[in-house]
Motif scaffolding. Structure first.
Motif, PDB file in Angstrom:
ATOM      1  N   HIS A 164       0.490  -1.426   0.162  1.00 16.19           N
ATOM      2  CA  HIS A 164      -0.216   0.418  -0.116  1.00 16.19           C
ATOM      3  C   HIS A 164       0.846   1.430   0.128  1.00 16.19           C
ATOM      4  CE1 HIS A 164      -2.338  -3.293   1.324  1.00 16.19           C
ATOM      5  NE2 HIS A 164      -3.485  -2.612   1.057  1.00 16.19           N
ATOM      6  N   GLY A 165       0.640   1.867  -0.627  1.00 14.91           N
ATOM      7  CA  GLY A 165       1.490   3.339  -1.257  1.00 14.91           C
ATOM      8  C   GLY A 165       2.640   3.079  -2.117  1.00 14.91           C
ATOM      9  N   ASP A 169      -2.660   0.111  -6.382  1.00 14.26           N
ATOM     10  CA  ASP A 169      -3.229  -0.038  -5.794  1.00 14.26           C
ATOM     11  C   ASP A 169      -3.953  -1.713  -7.039  1.00 14.26           C
ATOM     12  OD1 ASP A 169      -3.674   0.222  -3.521  1.00 14.26           O
ATOM     13  OD2 ASP A 169      -5.241   1.848  -3.255  1.00 14.26           O
ATOM     14  N   ASP A 395      -2.739  21.201   0.038  1.00 21.02           N
ATOM     15  CA  ASP A 395      -2.568  19.552  -0.575  1.00 21.02           C
ATOM     16  C   ASP A 395      -1.398  19.845  -1.129  1.00 21.02           C
ATOM     17  OD1 ASP A 395      -4.977  18.577   0.839  1.00 21.02           O
ATOM     18  OD2 ASP A 395      -5.975  18.937  -0.672  1.00 21.02           O
ATOM     19  N   ASN A 399       2.093  17.099   0.695  1.00 20.85           N
ATOM     20  CA  ASN A 399       2.386  16.199  -0.648  1.00 20.85           C
ATOM     21  C   ASN A 399       4.191  16.544  -0.005  1.00 20.85           C
ATOM     22  OD1 ASN A 399       1.917  13.922  -2.303  1.00 20.85           O
ATOM     23  ND2 ASN A 399       3.874  15.365  -3.763  1.00 20.85           N
ATOM     24  N   ASN A 451      -3.134   8.783  -7.897  1.00 24.44           N
ATOM     25  CA  ASN A 451      -3.156   7.382  -6.930  1.00 24.44           C
ATOM     26  C   ASN A 451      -2.071   7.284  -5.997  1.00 24.44           C
ATOM     27  OD1 ASN A 451      -5.009   6.898  -9.310  1.00 24.44           O
ATOM     28  ND2 ASN A 451      -3.391   5.356 -10.139  1.00 24.44           N
ATOM     29  N   GLY A 452      -1.628   7.770  -5.273  1.00 26.94           N
ATOM     30  CA  GLY A 452      -0.732   7.891  -4.155  1.00 26.94           C
ATOM     31  C   GLY A 452       0.570   6.736  -4.319  1.00 26.94           C
ATOM     32  N   TYR A 455       3.563   7.145  -1.266  1.00 26.28           N
ATOM     33  CA  TYR A 455       3.208   7.335  -0.097  1.00 26.28           C
ATOM     34  C   TYR A 455       2.931   9.203  -0.303  1.00 26.28           C
ATOM     35  CZ  TYR A 455       5.954   3.183   1.050  1.00 26.28           C
ATOM     36  OH  TYR A 455       6.312   1.920   1.520  1.00 26.28           O
ATOM     37  N   MET A 456       2.599   9.591  -1.568  1.00 27.06           N
ATOM     38  CA  MET A 456       1.803  10.741  -1.790  1.00 27.06           C
ATOM     39  C   MET A 456       0.730  10.384  -2.234  1.00 27.06           C
ATOM     40  SD  MET A 456       5.186  11.986  -4.831  1.00 27.06           S
ATOM     41  CE  MET A 456       6.475  12.002  -4.777  1.00 27.06           C
ATOM     42  N   VAL A 457       0.068  10.344  -0.481  1.00 20.56           N
ATOM     43  CA  VAL A 457      -1.354  11.004  -0.278  1.00 20.56           C
ATOM     44  C   VAL A 457      -1.952  11.639  -0.857  1.00 20.56           C
ATOM     45  CG1 VAL A 457      -3.673   9.478   0.972  1.00 20.56           C
ATOM     46  CG2 VAL A 457      -0.731   8.504   0.917  1.00 20.56           C
ATOM     47  N   THR A 460      -4.396  12.187  -4.222  1.00 18.59           N
ATOM     48  CA  THR A 460      -5.222  11.775  -4.782  1.00 18.59           C
ATOM     49  C   THR A 460      -6.328  12.423  -4.290  1.00 18.59           C
ATOM     50  OG1 THR A 460      -5.879  11.032  -2.553  1.00 18.59           O
ATOM     51  CG2 THR A 460      -4.197   9.712  -3.970  1.00 18.59           C
ATOM     52  N   ARG A 461      -5.885  14.109  -3.867  1.00 13.55           N
ATOM     53  CA  ARG A 461      -7.192  14.557  -3.085  1.00 13.55           C
ATOM     54  C   ARG A 461      -6.995  15.511  -4.178  1.00 13.55           C
ATOM     55  NH1 ARG A 461      -4.094  16.166   2.218  1.00 13.55           N
ATOM     56  NH2 ARG A 461      -3.890  14.440   2.953  1.00 13.55           N
TER      57      ARG A 461
END
Length: 501
Positions: A164-165, A169, A395, A399, A451-452, A455-457, A460-461
């Protein structure tokens, strides 16, 4: 976890056949993160034919030799781009590996291709903390195995990173990740107490020492029953002969030493662990894989690779441009970021404020002189597409904070970020203006990061407003062949765009 262990015990109850070799001396040879580098690199290092010379030499002296790989055997050259792992599996099968485990890049083409690749592998594939039930890879992997050799029982497991990350996915959909430390310690206990092994070896692809995630050092410190950790993922060359090398011995939870090894990347070294006596700390060294071995190369391995090599050589011969001077990693990352920004503007016909790319998306460098199709495919091998996002400044700043954790990542020329340590961004400017947390910016990136990934979640925002039709290396080849770079010489930009004060 107990249910998993019990069911797995039934699957692994039969140990591997003994060799009949009477000596107590056992050698474990190992590789990791070879990344499809089947030929020597541009500095003459590595090459799987040379590796085979070393492996054959050690086996000739000591039949009680085990050969293992700690993941990421694929992705990084045109061999994987063109043949999806066939060349790598055929070549490694020719070396007769005993055990192989999963790296994150084995997932790059999704689980259908993942399963197809692993079915070609002759070594015993191990996956202790991945559950593939209900996926195309169900039934391929063992959670552990026991090798009987030189009158001893050696237990092996395979520990993978949390995807995950790190992995898209969609590329591991349906697979279940099990906590690495819990799984490793549970299986190590079974190997020690139920299987009655003399040594427990963890093959891992989790990295040497990462403060944010489970790593080999943390695994060693939390264990009781693991004797040796053979690692991968962080590309760390652990060399006891080098005083500056990371530590190769770490105490476990009861004060006993655990040997941690890793060979760096790209097959430049072969790791050799020598176990002279069960219960004593093994010795360990890195053996260079270099040109001194060329006179002894086995033609049978060359014959395995030859059917694939013609196609690779052909794309390496198609010239599409010129590079003014040798480019380093920073210059390549700058080039990628600027290319993504430029293509995003062409894609949308609108202003793009900046581009963000990851250093891991650049798998090599361009050398001075002719630039070929193969060069582009090898340096930018992933099936990523350019994505344009509308993203709020807050955001974007979140990041950039995450990007500090890897010492900075790629930014296009409009941006400069100054940071003073992990999670500490001192200044973030676009065209000499500080990023406004309340403003919405137009950001170009790649779909993996959007898509994150890495680990660049926070990305996704963002709101996705455009995606390119083709993958990046296809777009890049087109630009050099018929677009804005046709007939022009590529010049490096050495500016460090994300840096400490």
């Amino acid at each position: 976890m107990q249910r998993i262990i019990v069911s797995a015990m039934l699957a692994c109850a039969v140990a591997f056949a003994p060799t009949g070799f009477a000596s107590d001396k056992i050698v474990i040879l190992h590789t990791n993160d070879t990344h499809s580098q089947l030929m020597p690199d541009d500095k003459g290092r590595g090459g799987i034919a040379r590796r085979k010379v070393l492996v054959d030499s050690v086996r000739a002296v000591n039949p009680a030799t085990i050969l293992v790989d700690a993941g990421d055997a694929v992705q990084g050259t045109a061999y994987f781009t063109l043949f999806k792992g066939n060349t790598e599996s055929d070549a490694m099968n020719a070396l007769d590996y005993d055990f192989q485990i999963i790296g994150n890049h084995e997932f790059d083409n999704g689980l259908e291709e993942f399963a197809r690749y692993w079915k070609r592998v002759k070594a015993t594939p191990l996956a202790t903390n991945y559950d593939f039930t209900g996926t195309p890879a169900e039934g391929i992997f063992r959670p552990w195995a026991v090798k009987e050799i030189a009158g001893h029982r050696i237990g092996f497991m395979g520990i993978g990173l949390d995807p995950h990350g790190m992995v898209a996915d969609t590329n591991f959909k349906g697979m279940r990740y099990i906590n690495a430390i819990e799984a490793a310690n549970a299986v190590a206990w079974v190997l020690r107490n139920i299987e009655r092994t003399d040594l427990v070896v963890a093959l891992t692809h989790i990295g040497y020492n990462d403060p944010e995630r489970v790593s080999d050092v943390e695994l060693a410190r939390s264990s009781r029953d693991i004797d040796i950790i053979i690692g991968g993922h962080s590309h760390t060359a652990i060399n006891p002969a080098d005083s500056l090398s990371p530590a190769s011995v770490v105490e476990n939870s009861v004060g006993k030493p655990v040997l941690i090894t890793q060979t760096g990347k790209s097959g430049r070294f072969l790791g050799e662990i020598t176990i002279d006596s069960i219960g004593a700390l093994p010795s360990y060294r890195l053996i260079p894989v270099d040109s001194r071995l060329d006179s002894r190369i086995d033609s049978s391995l060359t014959a395995v690779i030859e059917p694939y090599r013609a196609d690779v050589d052909s794309v390496m011969a198609i010239r599409i441009g010129t590079v003014k001077s040798d480019m380093d990693q920073n210059e390549m990352t700058n080039f990628m970021a600027d290319f993504v920004a430029s293509e995003a503007r062409r894609l949308t016909g609108k202003k793009v404020d900046l581009a963000i790319v990851n250093k891991g998306g650049v798998r090599g460098t361009f050398s001075r002189g002719a630039l070929t199709v193969g060069d582009v495919m090898q340096v930018f091998p992933f099936d990523n597409r350019i994505v344009v996002l509308e993203i709020k400044g807050s955001d974007l700043l979140d990041n950039l904070m995450i990007m500090t954790r890897t010492g900075g990542n790629g930014l296009s020329r409009e941006a400069e970020v100054v940071f003073s340590g992990r999670d500490k961004v001192d200044s973030a400017r676009i065209n000499d203006k500080e990023i406004d947390p309340e403003r919405t910016y137009t950001l170009a990136t790649i779909d993996y990061l959007a898509n994150g990934g890495d680990y660049m979640v926070p990305l996704t925002r963002g709101k996705r407003v455009a995606t390119s039709d083709d993958i990046i290396y296809t777009d890049m080849i087109e630009v050099f062949s018929h677009g804005a770079m046709k007939g022009r010489t590529l010049k490096a930009d050495s500016t460090v765009r994300m840096h400490e004060p």
